[in-house]
Scaffold this motif. Sequence first.
Motif, PDB file in Angstrom:
ATOM      1  N   VAL A   5       3.571  -0.477  -3.551  1.00 10.40           N
ATOM      2  CA  VAL A   5       4.872  -0.822  -2.968  1.00 10.40           C
ATOM      3  C   VAL A   5       5.133   0.029  -1.730  1.00 10.40           C
ATOM      4  CG1 VAL A   5       7.356  -0.829  -3.373  1.00 10.40           C
ATOM      5  CG2 VAL A   5       5.810  -1.626  -5.160  1.00 10.40           C
ATOM      6  N   ILE A   6       4.858   1.314  -1.811  1.00 11.08           N
ATOM      7  CA  ILE A   6       5.056   2.198  -0.659  1.00 11.08           C
ATOM      8  C   ILE A   6       4.152   1.781   0.495  1.00 11.08           C
ATOM      9  CG2 ILE A   6       4.752   4.567   0.159  1.00 11.08           C
ATOM     10  CD1 ILE A   6       5.649   5.498  -2.631  1.00 11.08           C
ATOM     11  N   PHE A   7       2.910   1.457   0.197  1.00 10.33           N
ATOM     12  CA  PHE A   7       1.968   1.014   1.217  1.00 10.33           C
ATOM     13  C   PHE A   7       2.457  -0.268   1.894  1.00 10.33           C
ATOM     14  CE2 PHE A   7      -1.895  -1.237   2.557  1.00 10.33           C
ATOM     15  CZ  PHE A   7      -2.413  -0.287   3.427  1.00 10.33           C
ATOM     16  N   ILE A   8       2.948  -1.207   1.110  1.00 15.83           N
ATOM     17  CA  ILE A   8       3.444  -2.471   1.674  1.00 15.83           C
ATOM     18  C   ILE A   8       4.665  -2.222   2.549  1.00 15.83           C
ATOM     19  CG2 ILE A   8       4.542  -4.667   1.081  1.00 15.83           C
ATOM     20  CD1 ILE A   8       2.617  -4.811  -1.311  1.00 15.83           C
ATOM     21  N   ILE A   9       5.570  -1.365   2.111  1.00 14.14           N
ATOM     22  CA  ILE A   9       6.750  -1.050   2.929  1.00 14.14           C
ATOM     23  C   ILE A   9       6.334  -0.418   4.249  1.00 14.14           C
ATOM     24  CG2 ILE A   9       8.786   0.438   3.060  1.00 14.14           C
ATOM     25  CD1 ILE A   9       9.176  -0.096   0.046  1.00 14.14           C
ATOM     26  N   ILE A  10       5.387   0.496   4.200  1.00 14.84           N
ATOM     27  CA  ILE A  10       4.909   1.125   5.435  1.00 14.84           C
ATOM     28  C   ILE A  10       4.260   0.093   6.347  1.00 14.84           C
ATOM     29  CG2 ILE A  10       3.195   2.738   6.351  1.00 14.84           C
ATOM     30  CD1 ILE A  10       3.813   4.532   3.935  1.00 14.84           C
ATOM     31  N   MET A  11       3.463  -0.794   5.787  1.00 15.07           N
ATOM     32  CA  MET A  11       2.778  -1.816   6.594  1.00 15.07           C
ATOM     33  C   MET A  11       3.752  -2.822   7.200  1.00 15.07           C
ATOM     34  SD  MET A  11      -0.472  -1.221   6.671  1.00 15.07           S
ATOM     35  CE  MET A  11      -1.202  -2.774   7.098  1.00 15.07           C
ATOM     36  N   VAL A  12       4.795  -3.181   6.459  1.00 12.92           N
ATOM     37  CA  VAL A  12       5.719  -4.221   6.919  1.00 12.92           C
ATOM     38  C   VAL A  12       6.832  -3.651   7.795  1.00 12.92           C
ATOM     39  CG1 VAL A  12       7.422  -5.913   6.117  1.00 12.92           C
ATOM     40  CG2 VAL A  12       5.216  -5.732   4.987  1.00 12.92           C
TER      41      VAL A  12
END
Length: 51
Positions: A5-12
């Motif tokens: 989830v943290i990775f997706i937030i950073i990517m988006v």
Amino acid sequence: MTGVVIFIIIMVVGIPMAVMFVGAIWSAVFGMFTENDADDRAEGTPYSLDS
């Protein structure tokens, strides 16, 4: 799962915002340099902004 989830937030959210901020800073710096260059080149011509 939390890491994903943290990775997706950073990517988006994080990376696009960083790209936009860097682009804005680059545009400001590039604009200042080209403005000074244009003023120097126009000096003594009818296109000069000096009255």
